[in-house]
Design an enzyme around this catalytic site. Structure first.
Site, PDB file in Angstrom:
ATOM      1  N   ASN A  85       0.800  -1.229   0.000  1.00 34.41           N
ATOM      2  CA  ASN A  85       0.000   0.000   0.000  1.00 34.41           C
ATOM      3  C   ASN A  85       0.834   1.282   0.000  1.00 34.41           C
ATOM      4  OD1 ASN A  85      -2.399   1.793   1.004  1.00 34.41           O
ATOM      5  ND2 ASN A  85      -0.889   1.924   2.667  1.00 34.41           N
TER       6      ASN A  85
ATOM      7  N   TYR B 152       2.904   9.787 -11.740  1.00 36.27           N
ATOM      8  CA  TYR B 152       2.125   9.014 -10.757  1.00 36.27           C
ATOM      9  C   TYR B 152       1.266   7.985 -11.495  1.00 36.27           C
ATOM     10  CZ  TYR B 152      -1.363   7.935  -7.153  1.00 36.27           C
ATOM     11  OH  TYR B 152      -2.197   7.269  -6.267  1.00 36.27           O
TER      12      TYR B 152
END
Ligand SMILES: NC(=O)c1ccc[n+]([C@@H]2O[C@H](COP(=O)([O-])OP(=O)(O)OC[C@H]3O[C@@H](n4cnc5c(N)ncnc54)[C@H](O)[C@@H]3O)[C@@H](O)[C@H]2O)c1
Length: 249
Positions: A83, A154
């Site tokens: 994560n 990103y």
């Protein structure tokens, strides 16, 4: 969902989705191995069994240490939630710096790759010995499923996570390991910045989302646990959008 007796490794567990996921797994009976680059908040509010290790997912050795900690402490590694992640400032492609761009790829994409390299062989050996399946859940993003202007590198890193998830699922489909990714649109964590507290910014940031709002942390965390749940034994290689309808457009 019950995760009683399961060992769950979570990276980026000090804040946001990682911290909330840790809490819910713990309440569901899991034993936790929690990692983050920041010690602040790591393990906070967890009442069940857990161990922590501070480190940087950019370092392949750290991923190995987390897996070793899980085996040494609890004797198993059943579920991994990869994560930990960062975002860069909104900027057009020519305006992103080299340092920022490399860091995003190092943390978001290579960080997940090193984690998979450390986790998969251990899970494979465990399945061969016990016949109990394992699960990996990676945090990608809707920016990994479609183009995200002003968030190019990103988005590229998250497209990479989507690709890694598919490849790992294929490589381990008959070896007892399911690998899926959760792909949220903007959600109410520190990563969404001012949108969390300012309805005007939220409305601007989510103007393309049919539900016209951020996802709540719980909405994303529920999906993470769903993907990890051994009951979903036929679900693998999926990149599951939690996006208020965005993918339906
Ligand atoms: N919040 C959103 O809008 C959103 C949307 C889509 C996807 N995601 C993804 O979800 C994941 C979690 O994001 P979040 O919103 O909870 O963010 P967050 O910033 O609240 O938490 C991220 C955690 O990761 C840790 N971290 C950062 N770099 C690290 C590193 N190099 N090594 C170890 N730990 C590190 C941070 O210290 C922090 O505790 C990320 O991968 C992110 O890209 C978030």
């Amino acid at each position: 969902m019950s995760f009683s007796g399961k060992t769950v490794l979570i990276t980026g567990a000090s804040a946001g989705f990682g911290a909330a996921t840790a809490k819910l797994f713990s309440e569901s009976g899991a034993k936790l191995v929690l990692g983050d680059i920041s010690a602040e908040g790591l393990g906070e509010g967890i009442s069940g069994d857990f161990v922590t290790l501070v480190g940087d997912v950019r370092d392949p050795a750290y991923s190995k240490e987390l897996v070793k900690l899980s085996i040494d402490t609890f004797g198993s590694l059943d579920i991994a939630i990869n994560n930990a992640g960062i975002v860069h400032s909104f900027a057009k492609i020519p305006d992103l710096t080299e340092a920022e761009s490399r860091k995003v790829i190092d943390v978001n994409l290579l960080g997940v790759f090193w984690a998979l390299q450390a986790q998969l062989p251990v899970m494979e050996a465990q399945f061969a010995e016990t016949g109990e399946g394992c699960a990996v859940v990676n945090l990608a993003s809707v920016a990994g499923l479609g183009g995200a202007s002003w968030l190019s590198i990103y988005g590229a890193s998250k497209h990479g996570v989507v690709g890694l998830t598919r490849a790992a699922a294929l490589e381990y489909a008959r070896k007892g390991i399911r690998v899926n990714a959760i792909c949220p649109s903007f959600a109410a964590t520190a990563m969404a910045g001012e949108a969390v507290d300012d309805p005007e910014v939220e409305s601007h940031m989510t103007r393309g989302v049919p539900m016209r709002r951020l996802a709540t942390v719980n909405e994303v965390v529920q999906a993470i646990l769903w993907a990890a749940d051994p009951a979903n034994s036929f679900t693998t290689g999926q990149n599951i959008a939690i996006d208020g309808g965005l993918g339906a457009l």
